[in-house]
Structures are given as structure tokens and as C-alpha cells.
Design an enzyme around this catalytic site. Structure first.
Site, mmCIF file in Angstrom:
data_model
loop_
_atom_site.group_PDB
_atom_site.id
_atom_site.type_symbol
_atom_site.label_atom_id
_atom_site.label_comp_id
_atom_site.label_asym_id
_atom_site.label_seq_id
_atom_site.Cartn_x
_atom_site.Cartn_y
_atom_site.Cartn_z
ATOM 1 C CG ASP A 155 -38.500 -20.688 -17.619
ATOM 2 O OD1 ASP A 155 -38.779 -20.011 -18.624
ATOM 3 O OD2 ASP A 155 -39.351 -21.111 -16.828
ATOM 4 C CG ASP B 283 -31.287 -19.600 -16.848
ATOM 5 O OD1 ASP B 283 -31.520 -20.456 -15.973
ATOM 6 O OD2 ASP B 283 -32.112 -18.732 -17.193
#
Length: 263
Positions: A9, A7
Site C-alpha cells: 500500500d 511494500d
């Protein structure tokens, strides 16, 4: 050999600030020759812009080939679905670019699909059009379920909030593309090129990152650097019923565990 679906953010950066040790983690897994892919539910930016942002914030050398966005996955899904080439798009430049590059015609006249992502210029008129097309037979495609997004220290409505309005008025369910959907996870696993059980999904969102990884048969590492923190992780696990294989306060903790396991 492990692979990684990572991932962005909350895991690699927080807003415009780098997550400590994230850059070192990438350097280390590159040094080991372990494959990885950045996976984001963000549909608003093209992969080259996502890569440029990551490199600007963290200093990690990145190119678009290392990024998979929910917009790219949505374009691939409707290409494979083969219901037609006409799309009514509720979204921003990254989604429009992904659809056009896949050969779809963006139109508000009798579309085969309504494809919806984050749209910070969303209006009642767009809502009315999307609902009308779906009720007339267009298939509803939702890029991601995120109801809220962190933005400069506050939360703003995400693509899932827009989707909720469209679903309510159209009385139709959407095909969900982004995490935790099996659709985007399948595409990401394919890109890594390893069996799902050899891949670690790393993220700070227990519902989307960890939930999607578990459903796909991957190993999971919850990074306590974003939505999940050392203070709230056990409460999140208890409230969701989703438990990662490991939790780590930094990505280097995960790297050290994997290196020790290989020794």
C-alpha cells in the site's frame, strides 16, 4: 543479481488504485529473473487475499507464495519461541488463520501469548482480557507498529494505537514483529535467498520500510508514491534521520538505474 522486498500500500497501489508503472516494474524484474517478495505489515488478511487484491487492482499475476504478512511472521516467531501453544488473539481473520495454520490454539483461558494486530472490533472487554493475561505472564506479541492507516482518503487508527493501550495498562513491552523490526526483515531476506546487501527494500514509508531495510543491511529505495512524496521527502529524511540509498518518483526509475549499473 539483485533481489527485492516490496511494500504494497503506497508502493504498488493506493487504496484501490494502482500506482503508475508498478505493474511494468514487476514485469521487468520477472523478465530479468530477479527474485522478489511482497512484504506487508497488514495482519488482517491472509496471503491469498493479499495476492488476490494486488492482482485485482494492478493486473499483476500474483500468488500467496509471493507474499509475507506480519501475521505470518508473528506465527513463525512464536513457533520458534516455544513457550507454549495457547494464544489469546486480538486481531482479524488473517491473524487468526496464520496462528491456527501454525498449530496454535486460540483461547481466552491462560494463554502463553497475547498476539495483537489490527482489530476493527476491538472493545474494552478485549483490552481488559489482554492486559490481564499479560500481567499474569503471557508474552505480548505486536504484529506491527503502525499508529494510523490510510483508508479511503482518511486516516484511521492502526494496530500500533491498540498496542499503545495494551502497553499502558499492562506495563509491559511487546515483541514487535513487523517492519521496521529485524524479525520480519530476517524472514523476508531468508525467503529471497540472497545476501542482505544484494537486496533492495522498496517502500513509501521512511520509518518502517526504509528504516527496516537499513537496519537489516539491505539497499533501500524510497518510492515517492504514497506517504513520501516529492514535496515532503526531504522533510521526512530530516525529521527521521533516515536516508534511503535512492529516492524515485516511480519504480521504473529504479529499474533503469539497476539495468544501467549492470551494463
Amino acid at each position: 543479481m539483485p533481489g527485492f522486498i516490496i511494500d504494497l500500500d503506497g508502493t504498488m497501489y493506493a487504496g484501490t488504485d494502482p500506482i503508475p508503472e508498478a505493474d511494468r516494474f514487476i514485469r521487468e524484474i520477472r523478465g530479468q529473473g530477479w527474485p522478489f517478495l511482497y512484504l506487508t505489515n497488514n495482519s488482517s488478511a491472509a496471503p491469498e487475499h493479499v495476492a488476490a487484491k494486488l492482482q485485482s487492482i494492478t493486473g499483476i499475476e500474483t500468488d500467496a507464495s509471493q507474499v509475507l504478512t506480519s501475521a505470518m511472521a508473528a506465527a513463525r516467531y512464536i513457533t520458534e519461541d516455544r513457550r507454549g501453544r495457547r494464544v489469546f488473539c486480538v486481531g482479524e481473520s488473517g491473524l487468526r488463520q496464520a496462528l491456527e495454520e501454525a498449530g496454535f490454539v486460540l483461547t481466552d483461558d491462560s494463554p502463553d501469548y497475547v498476539v495483537q494486530g489490527i482489530d476493527r472490533d476491538f472493545t474494552y472487554a478485549k483490552l481488559e482480557q489482554a492486559v490481564r493475561h499479560i500481567r499474569s505472564g503471557a508474552r505480548f506479541i505486536q504484529t506491527n507498529p503502525d499508529h494510523l492507516l490510510p483508508m479511503e482518503g482518511r486516516l484511521i487508527p492502526g494496530a500500533g494505537s491498540i498496542a499503545a493501550a495494551i502497553k499502558t495498562a499492562s506495563e509491559a513491552e511487546a515483541v514487535l514483529i513487523g517492519k521496521p523490526s529485524s524479525i520480519i526483515m530476517r524472514y523476508a531476506i531468508e525467503r529471497i535467498g540472497l545476501p542482505a546487501g544484494d537486496i533492495w527494500v522498496i517502500g513509501d514509508n521512511i520509518r518502517t520500510d526504509i528504516g527496516g531495510g537499513i537496519a537489516a543491511g539491505c539497499r533501500t529505495a524510497l518510492s515517492l508514491t504514497g506517504l513520501a512524496t516529492p514535496d515532503n521527502c526531504e522533510a521526512l529524511i530530516a525529521s527521521t534521520g533516515i536516508r534511503p540509498d535512492i529516492t524515485c518518483v516511480s519504480l521504473m526509475e529504479l529499474f533503469r538505474l539497476l539495468k544501467d549499473a549492470e551494463a
